[in-house]
Design an enzyme around this catalytic site. Sequence first.
Site, PDB file in Angstrom:
ATOM      1  N   LEU A 137      -4.522  -4.878   6.059  1.00 38.47           N
ATOM      2  CA  LEU A 137      -4.218  -6.031   5.001  1.00 38.47           C
ATOM      3  C   LEU A 137      -2.951  -5.488   5.734  1.00 38.47           C
ATOM      4  O   LEU A 137      -1.531  -6.630   5.929  1.00 38.47           O
ATOM      5  CB  LEU A 137      -4.189  -5.547   3.789  1.00 38.47           C
ATOM      6  CG  LEU A 137      -3.097  -6.951   2.579  1.00 38.47           C
ATOM      7  CD1 LEU A 137      -3.414  -7.898   3.201  1.00 38.47           C
ATOM      8  CD2 LEU A 137      -3.016  -6.165   1.027  1.00 38.47           C
ATOM      9  N   GLU A 139       0.780  -4.889   7.248  1.00 41.30           N
ATOM     10  CA  GLU A 139       1.309  -4.781   8.415  1.00 41.30           C
ATOM     11  C   GLU A 139       2.866  -4.572   8.522  1.00 41.30           C
ATOM     12  O   GLU A 139       3.966  -4.015   7.396  1.00 41.30           O
ATOM     13  CB  GLU A 139       1.737  -6.342   9.077  1.00 41.30           C
ATOM     14  CG  GLU A 139       0.823  -7.435   8.946  1.00 41.30           C
ATOM     15  CD  GLU A 139       0.582  -8.434   9.972  1.00 41.30           C
ATOM     16  OE1 GLU A 139       1.711  -9.129   9.875  1.00 41.30           O
ATOM     17  OE2 GLU A 139      -0.435  -9.314   9.898  1.00 41.30           O
ATOM     18  N   GLY A 143       4.274  -5.322   4.410  1.00 38.98           N
ATOM     19  CA  GLY A 143       3.852  -4.562   3.779  1.00 38.98           C
ATOM     20  C   GLY A 143       4.008  -5.103   2.274  1.00 38.98           C
ATOM     21  O   GLY A 143       2.933  -5.523   1.355  1.00 38.98           O
ATOM     22  N   ILE A 169      -3.703   1.580   8.218  1.00 41.56           N
ATOM     23  CA  ILE A 169      -4.981   1.258   8.048  1.00 41.56           C
ATOM     24  C   ILE A 169      -5.565   2.905   7.591  1.00 41.56           C
ATOM     25  O   ILE A 169      -5.797   3.380   8.363  1.00 41.56           O
ATOM     26  CB  ILE A 169      -5.720   0.540   9.131  1.00 41.56           C
ATOM     27  CG1 ILE A 169      -4.116  -0.904   8.638  1.00 41.56           C
ATOM     28  CG2 ILE A 169      -6.591  -0.007   8.110  1.00 41.56           C
ATOM     29  CD1 ILE A 169      -4.149  -1.797   7.545  1.00 41.56           C
ATOM     30  N   ARG A 278      -0.162  34.139 -16.673  1.00 37.45           N
ATOM     31  CA  ARG A 278       1.334  34.877 -16.183  1.00 37.45           C
ATOM     32  C   ARG A 278       2.018  35.336 -17.256  1.00 37.45           C
ATOM     33  O   ARG A 278       2.344  35.462 -17.869  1.00 37.45           O
ATOM     34  CB  ARG A 278       1.616  34.244 -15.400  1.00 37.45           C
ATOM     35  CG  ARG A 278       3.139  34.221 -14.869  1.00 37.45           C
ATOM     36  CD  ARG A 278       3.050  35.110 -13.783  1.00 37.45           C
ATOM     37  NE  ARG A 278       4.423  35.448 -12.744  1.00 37.45           N
ATOM     38  CZ  ARG A 278       4.098  36.605 -12.331  1.00 37.45           C
ATOM     39  NH1 ARG A 278       3.858  37.533 -12.234  1.00 37.45           N
ATOM     40  NH2 ARG A 278       5.873  36.144 -12.287  1.00 37.45           N
ATOM     41  N   GLN A 346       5.762  24.244 -10.728  1.00 42.89           N
ATOM     42  CA  GLN A 346       7.436  24.545 -11.246  1.00 42.89           C
ATOM     43  C   GLN A 346       6.631  25.428 -12.015  1.00 42.89           C
ATOM     44  O   GLN A 346       7.094  26.263 -12.243  1.00 42.89           O
ATOM     45  CB  GLN A 346       7.831  23.479 -13.018  1.00 42.89           C
ATOM     46  CG  GLN A 346       9.355  24.567 -13.149  1.00 42.89           C
ATOM     47  CD  GLN A 346      10.590  24.223 -11.389  1.00 42.89           C
ATOM     48  OE1 GLN A 346      10.107  23.694 -10.407  1.00 42.89           O
ATOM     49  NE2 GLN A 346      12.068  25.029 -12.375  1.00 42.89           N
ATOM     50  N   GLY A 349       5.486  29.241 -10.025  1.00 43.18           N
ATOM     51  CA  GLY A 349       7.104  29.589  -9.715  1.00 43.18           C
ATOM     52  C   GLY A 349       6.644  28.823  -8.350  1.00 43.18           C
ATOM     53  O   GLY A 349       6.169  28.606  -7.648  1.00 43.18           O
ATOM     54  N   GLY A 350       7.552  30.468  -7.583  1.00 46.06           N
ATOM     55  CA  GLY A 350       6.421  30.710  -5.906  1.00 46.06           C
ATOM     56  C   GLY A 350       6.064  30.816  -5.256  1.00 46.06           C
ATOM     57  O   GLY A 350       5.141  29.923  -4.929  1.00 46.06           O
ATOM     58  N   GLU A 373      -1.342   0.735  -2.455  1.00 46.92           N
ATOM     59  CA  GLU A 373      -2.339  -0.967  -3.191  1.00 46.92           C
ATOM     60  C   GLU A 373      -1.174  -1.337  -4.071  1.00 46.92           C
ATOM     61  O   GLU A 373      -0.979  -1.337  -5.403  1.00 46.92           O
ATOM     62  CB  GLU A 373      -3.129  -0.125  -3.559  1.00 46.92           C
ATOM     63  CG  GLU A 373      -4.344   0.010  -2.768  1.00 46.92           C
ATOM     64  CD  GLU A 373      -5.689   0.434  -3.559  1.00 46.92           C
ATOM     65  OE1 GLU A 373      -5.767  -0.544  -4.435  1.00 46.92           O
ATOM     66  OE2 GLU A 373      -7.052   0.892  -2.497  1.00 46.92           O
TER      67      GLU A 373
HETATM   68  C1  LIG Z   1      -1.548   6.961   2.484  1.00 51.72           C
HETATM   69  C2  LIG Z   1      -1.120   5.242   2.598  1.00 51.72           C
HETATM   70  C3  LIG Z   1      -2.520   4.662   3.262  1.00 51.72           C
HETATM   71  C4  LIG Z   1      -2.406   2.986   3.206  1.00 51.72           C
HETATM   72  N1  LIG Z   1      -3.931   2.658   3.219  1.00 51.72           N
HETATM   73  C5  LIG Z   1      -3.585   1.544   3.492  1.00 51.72           C
HETATM   74  C6  LIG Z   1      -4.891   0.361   3.922  1.00 51.72           C
HETATM   75  O1  LIG Z   1      -6.045   1.414   3.863  1.00 51.72           O
HETATM   76  N2  LIG Z   1      -5.029  -0.901   4.017  1.00 51.72           N
HETATM   77  C7  LIG Z   1      -3.350  -1.437   3.749  1.00 51.72           C
HETATM   78  O2  LIG Z   1      -3.974  -2.642   4.586  1.00 51.72           O
HETATM   79  N3  LIG Z   1      -2.152  -0.853   3.185  1.00 51.72           N
HETATM   80  C8  LIG Z   1      -2.966   0.740   3.543  1.00 51.72           C
HETATM   81  N4  LIG Z   1      -1.135   0.779   3.082  1.00 51.72           N
HETATM   82  C9  LIG Z   1       0.023   0.658   2.994  1.00 51.72           C
HETATM   83  C10 LIG Z   1       0.586   0.040   1.762  1.00 51.72           C
HETATM   84  O3  LIG Z   1      -0.470  -0.529   0.730  1.00 51.72           O
HETATM   85  C11 LIG Z   1       2.009  -0.061   1.997  1.00 51.72           C
HETATM   86  O4  LIG Z   1       2.522   1.014   2.724  1.00 51.72           O
HETATM   87  C12 LIG Z   1       2.715  -0.576   0.653  1.00 51.72           C
HETATM   88  O5  LIG Z   1       2.223  -1.901   0.401  1.00 51.72           O
HETATM   89  C13 LIG Z   1       4.292  -0.391   0.916  1.00 51.72           C
HETATM   90  O6  LIG Z   1       4.823  -1.446   2.324  1.00 51.72           O
HETATM   91  P1  LIG Z   1       5.480  -0.736   3.032  1.00 51.72           P
HETATM   92  O7  LIG Z   1       5.106   1.013   3.135  1.00 51.72           O
HETATM   93  O8  LIG Z   1       5.674  -1.631   3.731  1.00 51.72           O
HETATM   94  O9  LIG Z   1       6.678  -0.902   2.683  1.00 51.72           O
HETATM   95  P2  LIG Z   1       7.925  -1.906   2.154  1.00 51.72           P
HETATM   96  O10 LIG Z   1       7.759  -3.020   1.729  1.00 51.72           O
HETATM   97  O11 LIG Z   1       9.203  -1.804   2.906  1.00 51.72           O
HETATM   98  O12 LIG Z   1       8.665  -1.017   0.252  1.00 51.72           O
HETATM   99  C14 LIG Z   1       9.430  -0.183   0.700  1.00 51.72           C
HETATM  100  C15 LIG Z   1       9.587   0.082  -1.072  1.00 51.72           C
HETATM  101  O13 LIG Z   1      10.563  -1.091  -1.549  1.00 51.72           O
HETATM  102  C16 LIG Z   1      10.752  -0.830  -3.002  1.00 51.72           C
HETATM  103  N5  LIG Z   1      10.551  -2.133  -2.941  1.00 51.72           N
HETATM  104  C17 LIG Z   1       9.236  -3.054  -2.592  1.00 51.72           C
HETATM  105  N6  LIG Z   1       9.387  -4.376  -3.662  1.00 51.72           N
HETATM  106  C18 LIG Z   1      10.647  -4.156  -3.809  1.00 51.72           C
HETATM  107  C19 LIG Z   1      11.027  -5.320  -4.839  1.00 51.72           C
HETATM  108  N7  LIG Z   1      10.565  -6.400  -5.053  1.00 51.72           N
HETATM  109  N8  LIG Z   1      12.519  -4.917  -5.404  1.00 51.72           N
HETATM  110  C20 LIG Z   1      12.837  -3.577  -5.979  1.00 51.72           C
HETATM  111  N9  LIG Z   1      11.892  -2.167  -4.649  1.00 51.72           N
HETATM  112  C21 LIG Z   1      10.683  -2.878  -3.588  1.00 51.72           C
HETATM  113  C22 LIG Z   1       9.518   0.015  -3.607  1.00 51.72           C
HETATM  114  O14 LIG Z   1       9.575   1.528  -3.864  1.00 51.72           O
HETATM  115  C23 LIG Z   1       8.695   0.473  -2.045  1.00 51.72           C
HETATM  116  O15 LIG Z   1       8.367   0.940  -1.240  1.00 51.72           O
HETATM  117  C24 LIG Z   1      -1.385   2.377   3.138  1.00 51.72           C
HETATM  118  C25 LIG Z   1       0.077   3.119   2.641  1.00 51.72           C
HETATM  119  C26 LIG Z   1      -0.053   4.878   2.747  1.00 51.72           C
HETATM  120  C27 LIG Z   1       1.300   5.518   2.431  1.00 51.72           C
END
Ligand SMILES: Cc1cc2nc3c(=O)[nH]c(=O)nc-3n(C[C@H](O)[C@H](O)[C@H](O)COP(=O)(O)OP(=O)(O)OC[C@H]3O[C@@H](n4cnc5c(N)ncnc54)[C@H](O)[C@@H]3O)c2cc1C
Length: 398
Positions: A137, A139, A143, A169, A278, A346, A349-350, A373
């Site tokens: 999903l 891009e 996100g 992905i 501990r 925490q 510790g180390g 998600e």
């Molecule tokens: C390990 C991992 C596995 C993943 N697997 C998949 C997958 O299998 N398929 C898939 O489609 N996607 C996947 N994702 C993508 C994931 O769903 C996105 O990273 C996520 O939706 C956030 O999008 P972004 O990284 O573009 O962050 P951005 O959209 O740029 O957001 C950055 C940050 O802005 C903050 N934010 C977001 N919206 C708001 C708001 N309205 N107001 C204030 N703050 C906000 C949040 O803290 C967020 O973390 C994966 C991501 C990771 C890290």
Amino acid sequence: MTDKSYLDWPFFEPQHAALEAALDAWAMQHLANANHATRDRADVDDACRQLVRQLGDGGWLRHAVAGVEHGGHAHAIDTRAICLIRETLARHDGLADFAFAMQGLGAGAISLHGSADQRRRYLPRVAGGAAIAAFALSEPQAGSDVAAIQCAATADGDHYILEGEKTWISNGGIADFYVVFARTGEQPGARGISAFIVDADTPGFEIAARIDVIAPHPLARLRFNRCRIPAAQRIGAAGQGFKVAMSTLDVFRTSVAAAALGFARRALDEALAHATQRQMFGQMLSDFQLTQAKLADMATGIDAAALLTYRAAWQRDCGRKVTKEAAMAKLAATETAQQVIDAALQMFGGLGVVSEQPVERLYREIRALRIYEGATEVQQLIIARELLREAAAMKGEV
Ligand SMILES: Cc1cc2nc3c(=O)[nH]c(=O)nc-3n(C[C@H](O)[C@H](O)[C@H](O)COP(=O)(O)OP(=O)(O)OC[C@H]3O[C@@H](n4cnc5c(N)ncnc54)[C@H](O)[C@@H]3O)c2cc1C
């Protein structure tokens, strides 16, 4: 020793406790010797493939798909079973939880909205561990703002031509097929998106780059370069892809909360074991009231998050709308788990920051769950939107 008293909660039926007990025993036998230290990128692909096969052989992946005739455990997805499986696997091995979760998330749209032919061709292989699934999903520019996706699918006779990119992905690089959400343009924004199944060997599909992350698992950026797929690979009606994605996430968002619970419970187990053996200042770490306060907060946070998680799962299994409850569960469980794991580390510790110690691994494993998600902030917005909608509806009734 994990406290299992939550299995007596009224959200569960007798088969749920039996499922948890059987999986726990299986995990102790099959996952205890996982060599976490060697899971760099090359090894993590193999480890993941092997875990999918093991989970398939064990019959656990049958819970990840719907339809007994397609290898599923039941006719419909049992959200509580999925959550219990994720919680239990996460407690033993984060990568095993990942392998299970991605089979469910990747095949979820097919289970929920696929045609009879799509279900017949894909679900049995997912349930048996013979095919690896992925959910595509996100891009680079879309996100949190999912409706902004740009990857396009243009109709061309009885085919579609996919053009664009997906990123982050999970299972990217090892999946046999990807459920891809692309813009078909029936209407602007969320109403102009459709879902497609793309086999990994389709010409025009490629892995643009692999991505290394804090807790290693297969992850990639995908590229579609005039990738031609039959229209029969579309899941559901044209323009309904956003709904397909959201209904899939309604199931699996709650299960992210369950995975976070599994990590948190493991951290509490580790903390209890460490604090009671501990010695310092002439007594045990657990004899100090400061430690006891920490342990009390950890256990209370875990139970509160578990109540929200299993309420959401139960509510969905009852056929009720669960958007707000799933968001509350994911928000509370992932944030709580981060705090619980930090407190556990925490206490070590180390030792807590030594690579591949269980608490060090948990500290890395929990972090991404607060982002994917739907990040915590997105869950807050969902909860507030639902609250305001409910309030407006109540006003309208007066
Ligand atoms: C390990 C991992 C596995 C993943 N697997 C998949 C997958 O299998 N398929 C898939 O489609 N996607 C996947 N994702 C993508 C994931 O769903 C996105 O990273 C996520 O939706 C956030 O999008 P972004 O990284 O573009 O962050 P951005 O959209 O740029 O957001 C950055 C940050 O802005 C903050 N934010 C977001 N919206 C708001 C708001 N309205 N107001 C204030 N703050 C906000 C949040 O803290 C967020 O973390 C994966 C991501 C990771 C890290």
